[in-house]
Design an enzyme around this catalytic site. Structure first.
Site, PDB file in Angstrom:
ATOM      1  N   HIS A 160       4.678  20.445   9.029  1.00 37.54           N
ATOM      2  CA  HIS A 160       4.440  19.035   9.415  1.00 37.54           C
ATOM      3  C   HIS A 160       3.903  19.028  10.843  1.00 37.54           C
ATOM      4  O   HIS A 160       4.646  19.256  11.790  1.00 37.54           O
ATOM      5  CB  HIS A 160       5.752  18.248   9.338  1.00 37.54           C
ATOM      6  CG  HIS A 160       5.593  16.780   9.633  1.00 37.54           C
ATOM      7  ND1 HIS A 160       6.159  15.812   8.832  1.00 37.54           N
ATOM      8  CD2 HIS A 160       4.965  16.112  10.640  1.00 37.54           C
ATOM      9  CE1 HIS A 160       5.881  14.617   9.331  1.00 37.54           C
ATOM     10  NE2 HIS A 160       5.155  14.778  10.438  1.00 37.54           N
ATOM     11  N   HIS A 215       0.983  17.263  13.767  1.00 36.47           N
ATOM     12  CA  HIS A 215      -0.052  16.321  14.210  1.00 36.47           C
ATOM     13  C   HIS A 215      -0.951  17.044  15.198  1.00 36.47           C
ATOM     14  O   HIS A 215      -0.468  17.524  16.229  1.00 36.47           O
ATOM     15  CB  HIS A 215       0.571  15.114  14.911  1.00 36.47           C
ATOM     16  CG  HIS A 215       1.485  14.328  14.023  1.00 36.47           C
ATOM     17  ND1 HIS A 215       1.068  13.234  13.292  1.00 36.47           N
ATOM     18  CD2 HIS A 215       2.796  14.486  13.726  1.00 36.47           C
ATOM     19  CE1 HIS A 215       2.084  12.754  12.596  1.00 36.47           C
ATOM     20  NE2 HIS A 215       3.153  13.495  12.838  1.00 36.47           N
ATOM     21  N   LYS A 247       0.660  11.691   2.297  1.00 37.39           N
ATOM     22  CA  LYS A 247       1.737  11.339   3.220  1.00 37.39           C
ATOM     23  C   LYS A 247       1.938   9.831   3.177  1.00 37.39           C
ATOM     24  O   LYS A 247       1.027   9.066   3.521  1.00 37.39           O
ATOM     25  CB  LYS A 247       1.369  11.800   4.634  1.00 37.39           C
ATOM     26  CG  LYS A 247       2.342  11.345   5.707  1.00 37.39           C
ATOM     27  CD  LYS A 247       3.688  12.057   5.614  1.00 37.39           C
ATOM     28  CE  LYS A 247       4.711  11.493   6.591  1.00 37.39           C
ATOM     29  NZ  LYS A 247       4.401  11.768   7.983  1.00 37.39           N
ATOM     30  N   HIS A 258       7.528   9.655   5.097  1.00 35.25           N
ATOM     31  CA  HIS A 258       8.234   9.264   6.326  1.00 35.25           C
ATOM     32  C   HIS A 258       9.313   8.294   5.869  1.00 35.25           C
ATOM     33  O   HIS A 258       9.048   7.119   5.646  1.00 35.25           O
ATOM     34  CB  HIS A 258       7.276   8.603   7.323  1.00 35.25           C
ATOM     35  CG  HIS A 258       7.949   8.220   8.606  1.00 35.25           C
ATOM     36  ND1 HIS A 258       7.672   8.832   9.804  1.00 35.25           N
ATOM     37  CD2 HIS A 258       8.927   7.319   8.869  1.00 35.25           C
ATOM     38  CE1 HIS A 258       8.449   8.312  10.755  1.00 35.25           C
ATOM     39  NE2 HIS A 258       9.213   7.386  10.207  1.00 35.25           N
ATOM     40  N   HIS A 264      10.838  15.368   8.154  1.00 33.18           N
ATOM     41  CA  HIS A 264      11.634  15.331   9.391  1.00 33.18           C
ATOM     42  C   HIS A 264      12.992  14.656   9.225  1.00 33.18           C
ATOM     43  O   HIS A 264      13.261  13.632   9.847  1.00 33.18           O
ATOM     44  CB  HIS A 264      10.840  14.700  10.550  1.00 33.18           C
ATOM     45  CG  HIS A 264      10.041  13.463  10.201  1.00 33.18           C
ATOM     46  ND1 HIS A 264      10.596  12.362   9.601  1.00 33.18           N
ATOM     47  CD2 HIS A 264       8.736  13.171  10.391  1.00 33.18           C
ATOM     48  CE1 HIS A 264       9.658  11.462   9.416  1.00 33.18           C
ATOM     49  NE2 HIS A 264       8.521  11.930   9.890  1.00 33.18           N
ATOM     50  N   ASP A 305       6.676  18.603  13.364  1.00 35.03           N
ATOM     51  CA  ASP A 305       6.324  17.225  13.727  1.00 35.03           C
ATOM     52  C   ASP A 305       5.877  17.168  15.190  1.00 35.03           C
ATOM     53  O   ASP A 305       6.056  16.156  15.868  1.00 35.03           O
ATOM     54  CB  ASP A 305       7.482  16.245  13.480  1.00 35.03           C
ATOM     55  CG  ASP A 305       6.988  14.803  13.393  1.00 35.03           C
ATOM     56  OD1 ASP A 305       5.765  14.598  13.290  1.00 35.03           O
ATOM     57  OD2 ASP A 305       7.820  13.884  13.451  1.00 35.03           O
TER      58      ASP A 305
HETATM   59  O1  DOR Z   1       7.662  10.613  16.614  1.00 40.20           O
HETATM   60  C1  DOR Z   1       6.759  10.577  15.794  1.00 40.20           C
HETATM   61  N1  DOR Z   1       5.468  10.721  16.153  1.00 40.20           N
HETATM   62  N2  DOR Z   1       7.053  10.371  14.510  1.00 40.20           N
HETATM   63  C2  DOR Z   1       6.107  10.181  13.584  1.00 40.20           C
HETATM   64  O2  DOR Z   1       6.454   9.963  12.459  1.00 40.20           O
HETATM   65  C3  DOR Z   1       4.671  10.144  13.967  1.00 40.20           C
HETATM   66  C4  DOR Z   1       4.443  10.884  15.198  1.00 40.20           C
HETATM   67  C5  DOR Z   1       3.091  10.602  15.805  1.00 40.20           C
HETATM   68  O3  DOR Z   1       2.103  10.604  15.071  1.00 40.20           O
HETATM   69  O4  DOR Z   1       3.023  10.404  17.014  1.00 40.20           O
HETATM   70 ZN    ZN Z   2       4.937  13.306  11.857  1.00 41.17          ZN
END
Ligand code: DOR
Ligand code: ZN
Length: 334
Positions: free
Chosen positions: A12, A14, A95, A132, A166, A238
């Site tokens: 997971h 970003h 997602k 989520h 998460h 995450d």
């Molecule tokens: O803390 C988070 N940041 N939780 C998420 O689900 C998304 C992520 C983000 O994209 O910044």
């Molecule tokens: Zn995330």
């Protein structure tokens, strides 16, 4: 002591886009053989073209490193059967975000009922659903309140693989053993921190994320499951970079940036608890078994030698503060 991990995976992640992507993607590729890439860009990734264009930008950002494989996802919306058939071969999964639950999720699902026709198609086509899982209730109860949705989906769509992304509560850990088709990821920060670390003293914006860290007993349950490498639990950082001005601001964006320190911190944690032999399963083997993955064959060597975590990561006009910035941990990548 030296530990060699084979093909570690971040289930997971970003990596954002543009200059931020150029800064952070190589840091993941330095540690991981692959990562499940979140689709919450602006606008979200929802088509074959946008998935493939994003994959190319990621590969470009990592210098076309064939030792790093992005497992792409598309943002859940109501897709027609033909749209899903087209997407199927291009994505690892979809997602699902409840609308407004977190960063860039405004286009998410407003009510679960409206999502079920697409979910049924996903079950038929064998496309995993990554969720989520938070309600719109009181912030500490959001995950707990969402568990009934997981139960409903797991029962109604028994052939659908549903990943509770998460997870942060002992109750979510418990749910793993109730339904065969439920699996989960857990982040780095949720193995270490509780709400006290975020807001119990001075407010720590760089530890603020969604779902918010919970109670000590929740962290203990997550830690216990991770340390024994519960076969349905996978590491998913995450890691969610935001520029420093978006974190150190009166409206702090949710997300903890952990990608470059994740493996050394995990090695330190597993070694401290005498469970180092289980780390391979937690960071790779479990995911490979659950999803039948064959990631690029890489190996990462870690040693119990101190590593100083940089106070920031900077480049391409971006500045991001990692978790534990400026601290020293007892394991490093060699
Ligand atoms: O803390 C988070 N940041 N939780 C998420 O689900 C998304 C992520 C983000 O994209 O910044
Ligand atoms: Zn995330």
């Amino acid at each position: 002591m030296i530990l060699e991990l084979q093909s570690p995976l971040d289930m997971h992640l970003h990596v954002r886009d543009a200059q931020m992507l150029r800064l952070v993607a190589p840091l993941s590729a330095d540690s991981f053989a692959g990562a499940v890439i979140m689709p919450n860009l602006v606008p979200p990734v929802t088509s074959v073209d946008s998935v493939e264009a994003y994959r190319s930008r990621i590969m470009q950002a990592v210098g076309d490193n064939e030792h790093f494989k992005p497992y792409m996802t598309a943002f859940f919306k109501n897709y027609t059967e033909s749209e899903l058939l087209a997407l199927k071969d291009h994505v690892f999964g979809l997602k699902l975000y409840p609308a407004g639950a977190t960063t860039n999720s405004e286009g998410g699902v407003k009510g679960m009922d409206e999502a079920e026709s697409t979910i049924r198609l996903m079950e038929e086509m064998g496309i995993p659903l990554l969720v989520h899982g938070e309600s719109h209730g009181f912030v500490m109860d959001r995950e707990e309140e969402f568990l009934s949705v997981y139960r409903h989906l797991a029962q109604k769509y028994p052939k659908l693989t549903i990943s509770m992304e998460h997870i942060t509560t002992a109750s979510a850990v418990g749910l793993l053993d109730e339904f065969e088709n439920l699996v989960a990821t857990v982040t780095l920060q949720h193995l270490f921190i509780t709400l006290d670390d975020v807001a119990g003293g001075m407010l720590k914006p760089h530890l603020f994320c969604k779902p918010i860290a919970k109670r000590p007993e929740d962290r203990e349950a997550l830690l216990e499951a991770a340390l024994k490498a519960h076969p349905k639990l996978m590491f998913g950082s995450d890691s969610a970079p935001h520029p420093i001005h978006a974190k150190e601001s009166c409206g702090c964006a949710a997300g903890v940036f952990t990608a470059p320190l994740a493996l050394p911190k995990l090695a330190e944690l597993f070694a401290k608890h005498d469970c180092i032999a289980n780390l391979q399963a937690f960071v790779s083997d479990n995911a490979c078994k659950i999803y039948g993955l064959t990631p690029p064959k890489t190996s990462v060597k870690l040693e119990d030698k101190p590593m100083s975590i940089p106070s920031s990561y900077e480049g391409f006009g971006q500045k991001v503060i990692p978790m534990d910035a400026g601290e020293t941990i007892s394991w490093s990548i060699i």
